[in-house]
Design a protein around this motif. Structure first.
Motif, PDB file in Angstrom:
ATOM      1  N   VAL A   9       0.854  -1.194   0.000  1.00 57.94           N
ATOM      2  CA  VAL A   9       0.000   0.000   0.000  1.00 57.94           C
ATOM      3  C   VAL A   9       0.886   1.239   0.000  1.00 57.94           C
ATOM      4  O   VAL A   9       1.611   1.492   0.962  1.00 57.94           O
ATOM      5  CB  VAL A   9      -0.926   0.002   1.235  1.00 57.94           C
ATOM      6  CG1 VAL A   9      -1.740   1.281   1.290  1.00 57.94           C
ATOM      7  CG2 VAL A   9      -1.842  -1.218   1.220  1.00 57.94           C
ATOM      8  N   TYR A  10       0.840   1.971  -1.083  1.00 62.91           N
ATOM      9  CA  TYR A  10       1.601   3.218  -1.227  1.00 62.91           C
ATOM     10  C   TYR A  10       0.633   4.397  -1.157  1.00 62.91           C
ATOM     11  O   TYR A  10      -0.525   4.264  -1.546  1.00 62.91           O
ATOM     12  CB  TYR A  10       2.277   3.284  -2.596  1.00 62.91           C
ATOM     13  CG  TYR A  10       3.309   2.230  -2.889  1.00 62.91           C
ATOM     14  CD1 TYR A  10       4.645   2.453  -2.592  1.00 62.91           C
ATOM     15  CD2 TYR A  10       2.958   1.035  -3.498  1.00 62.91           C
ATOM     16  CE1 TYR A  10       5.607   1.509  -2.897  1.00 62.91           C
ATOM     17  CE2 TYR A  10       3.911   0.076  -3.793  1.00 62.91           C
ATOM     18  CZ  TYR A  10       5.234   0.323  -3.495  1.00 62.91           C
ATOM     19  OH  TYR A  10       6.172  -0.616  -3.787  1.00 62.91           O
ATOM     20  N   PRO A  11       1.111   5.565  -0.728  1.00 61.94           N
ATOM     21  CA  PRO A  11       0.228   6.728  -0.786  1.00 61.94           C
ATOM     22  C   PRO A  11       0.000   7.174  -2.222  1.00 61.94           C
ATOM     23  O   PRO A  11       0.964   7.355  -2.975  1.00 61.94           O
ATOM     24  CB  PRO A  11       0.992   7.803   0.007  1.00 61.94           C
ATOM     25  CG  PRO A  11       2.390   7.328   0.120  1.00 61.94           C
ATOM     26  CD  PRO A  11       2.399   5.853  -0.079  1.00 61.94           C
ATOM     27  N   HIS A  12      -1.254   7.309  -2.574  1.00 64.98           N
ATOM     28  CA  HIS A  12      -1.663   7.832  -3.886  1.00 64.98           C
ATOM     29  C   HIS A  12      -1.071   7.057  -5.059  1.00 64.98           C
ATOM     30  O   HIS A  12      -0.715   7.640  -6.082  1.00 64.98           O
ATOM     31  CB  HIS A  12      -1.344   9.329  -3.990  1.00 64.98           C
ATOM     32  CG  HIS A  12      -2.101  10.142  -2.992  1.00 64.98           C
ATOM     33  ND1 HIS A  12      -3.473  10.221  -3.002  1.00 64.98           N
ATOM     34  CD2 HIS A  12      -1.683  10.854  -1.927  1.00 64.98           C
ATOM     35  CE1 HIS A  12      -3.864  10.978  -1.996  1.00 64.98           C
ATOM     36  NE2 HIS A  12      -2.802  11.359  -1.318  1.00 64.98           N
ATOM     37  N   LYS A  13      -0.924   5.763  -4.858  1.00 63.41           N
ATOM     38  CA  LYS A  13      -0.520   4.880  -5.955  1.00 63.41           C
ATOM     39  C   LYS A  13      -1.392   3.635  -5.862  1.00 63.41           C
ATOM     40  O   LYS A  13      -2.009   3.383  -4.824  1.00 63.41           O
ATOM     41  CB  LYS A  13       0.953   4.485  -5.823  1.00 63.41           C
ATOM     42  CG  LYS A  13       1.930   5.574  -6.204  1.00 63.41           C
ATOM     43  CD  LYS A  13       3.337   5.028  -6.154  1.00 63.41           C
ATOM     44  CE  LYS A  13       4.346   6.107  -6.475  1.00 63.41           C
ATOM     45  NZ  LYS A  13       5.714   5.630  -6.263  1.00 63.41           N
ATOM     46  N   PRO A  14      -1.440   2.846  -6.910  1.00 63.43           N
ATOM     47  CA  PRO A  14      -2.267   1.638  -6.840  1.00 63.43           C
ATOM     48  C   PRO A  14      -1.797   0.673  -5.745  1.00 63.43           C
ATOM     49  O   PRO A  14      -0.623   0.668  -5.373  1.00 63.43           O
ATOM     50  CB  PRO A  14      -2.076   1.003  -8.221  1.00 63.43           C
ATOM     51  CG  PRO A  14      -1.609   2.095  -9.097  1.00 63.43           C
ATOM     52  CD  PRO A  14      -0.825   3.020  -8.233  1.00 63.43           C
ATOM     53  N   ILE A  15      -2.748  -0.119  -5.263  1.00 66.36           N
ATOM     54  CA  ILE A  15      -2.424  -1.203  -4.336  1.00 66.36           C
ATOM     55  C   ILE A  15      -1.863  -2.350  -5.186  1.00 66.36           C
ATOM     56  O   ILE A  15      -2.452  -2.712  -6.206  1.00 66.36           O
ATOM     57  CB  ILE A  15      -3.698  -1.655  -3.597  1.00 66.36           C
ATOM     58  CG1 ILE A  15      -4.256  -0.504  -2.750  1.00 66.36           C
ATOM     59  CG2 ILE A  15      -3.420  -2.876  -2.738  1.00 66.36           C
ATOM     60  CD1 ILE A  15      -5.659  -0.786  -2.190  1.00 66.36           C
ATOM     61  N   VAL A  16      -0.747  -2.897  -4.770  1.00 64.05           N
ATOM     62  CA  VAL A  16      -0.119  -3.955  -5.558  1.00 64.05           C
ATOM     63  C   VAL A  16      -0.251  -5.286  -4.813  1.00 64.05           C
ATOM     64  O   VAL A  16       0.172  -5.397  -3.655  1.00 64.05           O
ATOM     65  CB  VAL A  16       1.378  -3.655  -5.790  1.00 64.05           C
ATOM     66  CG1 VAL A  16       2.043  -4.786  -6.563  1.00 64.05           C
ATOM     67  CG2 VAL A  16       1.538  -2.340  -6.533  1.00 64.05           C
TER      68      VAL A  16
END
Lengths: 213, 78
Positions: A105-112
């Protein structure tokens, strides 16, 4: 010659005017709204350059108060969270029967989504939390709030947030090499953390021995 | 949680006091009507922290001290 240049200049100015009018309209409208809010004493009206920084500070405190200590340390040190998936039921209908999987979970990026055992990347889930109350404020949550929202949604109702997201193959928005690098950093971070915990565990009885003896 | 602002206190009260409980219920409904999702941070018996998504006021665990509202998720960057 002069007439031709003048005519060209007039045409260019007219085109620029046409192009910039909507932008000017929007700016004037926003300004008018801000002035009305300020007159009504609304707290959102005045522009405050430090607002987003303070919002992020509060968001970090909130995130810290909600997630596990290990997860907070992971986010603080690495800039992302790992959340274990909960749908790998051995009797379940999916391809992941009994196989552990996790999300980055990254801020303001897709969930991988990926398989921790092999490092294989599964999917990117593009999801955002859009502001319904625009035009006031930023359209984005502070970074740490975005991470917390994803964490809570994955913990509380994984199926729901995954079904709301746009599903893509890995590499659509985040470079797979960056993810592999982050997985390597995560592995090293966990080994160092474990080593520190073991050292602390080994030191504790030695310190306690004189008192016992 | 509010974009651009972060955490903001929306309402607070004691559910044991009828008037305050009603105010909390009204605010809870208003937030859901605005399209927000509600979640409650929880702690398992082994100390592990988790979260529960809440769809109705009566689903809120009695021992919780806060409910966090955040904008509803939507597919992004299609």
């Amino acid at each position: 010659m002069v007439v031709a240049l003048s005519a060209t200049a007039i045409v260019v100015l007219a085109l620029l005017w046409e192009i910039s009018m909507p932008w000017i309209d929007r700016r004037l409208e926003a300004r008018r709204l801000r002035r009305e809010l300020r007159r009504a004493g609304h707290p959102d009206a005045a522009y405050d350059p430090g607002r987003e920084r303070r919002a992020e500070q509060r968001a970090r405190e909130l995130l810290k108060s909600c997630v596990n200590e290990e997860e907070w340390a992971m986010y603080r040190d690495l800039g992302f969270l790992r959340v274990w998936g909960g749908q790998s039921d051995p009797e379940g209908p999916s391809d992941l029967r009994g196989v552990d999987y996790a999300y980055l979970v990254y801020p303001h990026k897709p969930i991988v989504a990926y398989l921790p055992q092999t490092g294989r990347l599964l999917n990117e889930y593009c999801v955002e939390f859009p502001d319904e109350t625009r035009p006031y404020g930023s359209p984005r949550l502070p970074d740490s709030d975005d991470v917390l929202a994803k964490w809570m949604a994955l913990q509380g109702d994984e199926r729901r947030i995954i079904s709301e997201a746009n599903l893509h193959l890995p590499g659509r928005q985040i470079d797979p090499r960056q993810i592999q690098r982050d997985l390597w950093r995560l592995g090293r971070w966990e080994r160092e953390r474990l080593a520190r915990a073991l050292r602390a565990g080994a030191d504790a009885p030695q310190l306690a021995e004189p008192a016992d003896g | 949680m509010r974009p651009g602002f972060g955490e903001q206190l929306i309402a607070e009260g004691d559910v044991e006091v009828a008037e305050e409980e009603q105010a909390l219920i009204d605010e809870f409904r208003r937030q859901l009507d605005l399209g927000m999702w509600a979640a409650v941070p929880t702690t398992r018996s082994d100390g592990r922290r988790e979260a529960e998504m809440i769809r109705g006021f009566d689903e809120i665990p009695h021992d919780t001290s806060r409910v966090i509202f955040f904008p509803r998720a939507a597919g992004g960057a299609a």
